[in-house]
Design an enzyme around this catalytic site. Structure first.
Site, short mmCIF file in Angstrom:
data_model
loop_
_atom_site.label_atom_id
_atom_site.label_comp_id
_atom_site.label_asym_id
_atom_site.label_seq_id
_atom_site.Cartn_x
_atom_site.Cartn_y
_atom_site.Cartn_z
N ASP A 60 0.67 -1.30 0.10
CA ASP A 60 0.11 -0.16 -0.01
C ASP A 60 0.60 1.46 0.15
OD1 ASP A 60 -2.89 -0.57 0.13
OD2 ASP A 60 -2.05 -1.92 1.76
N GLU A 65 -0.11 9.45 1.82
CA GLU A 65 -0.94 10.31 2.66
C GLU A 65 -1.24 9.57 3.93
OE1 GLU A 65 -5.29 12.76 2.29
OE2 GLU A 65 -5.34 10.62 1.90
N ASP A 66 -1.53 8.53 4.02
CA ASP A 66 -1.72 7.67 5.31
C ASP A 66 -0.78 7.89 6.48
OD1 ASP A 66 -4.48 7.07 4.65
OD2 ASP A 66 -3.65 5.50 3.43
N ARG A 85 1.05 -1.71 7.12
CA ARG A 85 1.55 -0.39 6.47
C ARG A 85 2.64 0.38 7.39
NH1 ARG A 85 -2.58 3.05 3.60
NH2 ARG A 85 -0.67 3.76 2.72
N ARG A 130 -9.33 2.47 11.30
CA ARG A 130 -7.96 2.83 11.20
C ARG A 130 -7.56 3.86 12.23
NH1 ARG A 130 -5.94 1.17 6.06
NH2 ARG A 130 -6.93 -0.51 5.35
N HIS A 160 -12.23 5.76 4.93
CA HIS A 160 -11.43 6.93 5.71
C HIS A 160 -12.34 8.14 5.57
CE1 HIS A 160 -7.32 5.30 4.52
NE2 HIS A 160 -7.53 5.13 5.86
N CYS A 247 -5.01 10.25 -1.38
CA CYS A 247 -4.00 9.14 -0.68
C CYS A 247 -2.67 9.06 -1.41
CB CYS A 247 -4.57 7.65 -1.09
SG CYS A 247 -6.01 7.69 -0.29
N1 GLY Z 1 -5.62 -0.55 0.59
C1 GLY Z 1 -5.62 1.04 1.10
C2 GLY Z 1 -5.55 0.63 2.65
O1 GLY Z 1 -6.26 -0.28 2.98
O2 GLY Z 1 -4.88 1.06 3.26
#
Ligand code: GLY
Length: 257
Positions: A60, A65-66, A85, A130, A160, A247
């Protein structure tokens, strides 16, 4: 000068996290071409692109951005909600170090940058699978000194908060009212997406322009009719990985230039 940190599409993107989507085959070459078109659009709007190399073991990792939230005064390095991640952080930290002091969200808190909506000095953080209350508390502690007000936001039916609402300018939000209650954003003008286009609320604001996904032409036309300069890009292959336009970049002002 605006900087856009991006990262090449991982060859492993097919093994990405999925929460609200069924898995379907992702053509890595098509995803790369779409990502190239996206970075070209950002560059065309005046961004200096800093593209990090692909991470073969982090499916990912194109969704930079995450992993961070970059404000004018500080960058917050997140603790992504998906354990797979968390290895994306060190390279993003290195990339941001020249630009901002860094703060870190610490365990047990989790938060994805995709859940953090900033409009002026207001920050809304989506409570999702998340991002949690611990993170909101830590985030608030890190940014209150700079004058930001941090609010928890309810969101349903998508990964999100920014799947459901993004800022098109400092005063105006583009909202999918089936996923977020617009009353949470009092004080902001709210434009709504075309009801036939779920997913259309995720657009990237770049200075006075907006980049929108080509998959949502009615909402894009609505933005044009409202007076926005809109550029569209095809992000359909990246969308199979449950990633949207915001993202794929970390956008911020380089105060040194
Ligand atoms: N595939 C994007 C996420 O789940 O973070």
């Amino acid at each position: 000068m605006l900087v856009a940190i991006t990262r090449e599409v991982s060859p492993a993107i097919g093994d990405c996290e999925l929460t609200h989507l069924e898995r379907s085959s992702i053509d890595v070459e098509v995803a790369r071409d779409q990502h190239d078109a996206y970075t070209t659009a950002l560059a065309g709007l005046g961004c200096r692109i800093e593209q990090l190399p692909a991470e073969p073991d982090l499916p990912d990792s194109v969704f930079v951005e995450d992993v961070a939230v970059v404000l004018d005064e500080v960058a917050i390095i997140t603790r992504p909600g998906a354990e797979s991640r968390r290895g994306e952080r060190p390279t993003i930290e290195q990339a941001l170090l020249p630009y901002r002091p860094l703060e870190h969200i610490e365990a047990p808190a989790t938060i994805d940058g995709g859940d953090v909506l900033v409009a002026g000095r207001e920050v809304w953080i989506g409570l999702t699978s998340r991002s949690d209350h611990h993170a909101i508390k830590q985030f608030r502690r890190a940014v209150t000194r700079y004058g930001y007000r941090v609010h928890a936001a309810e969101v349903t039916g998508c990964l999100h908060l920014k799947s459901a609402v993004t800022a098109v300018d400092a005063e105006t939000l583009l909202v999918d009212p089936t996923r977020v209650d617009v009353d949470q954003f009092s004080g902001r003008r709210c434009l709504t997406i075309d009801p036939s286009e779920p997913g259309a609320a995720n657009v990237v604001r770049v200075s006075d322009a907006v980049i929108a996904a080509a998959a949502y032409p009615r909402t894009a036309q609505c933005l044009v009719d409202t007076g926005y300069e809109v550029h569209t890009v095809d992000a359909s292959e990246l969308a199979r990985a449950e990633g949207a336009l915001t993202c794929c970049s970390l956008l911020f002002e380089d105060h040194g230039t």
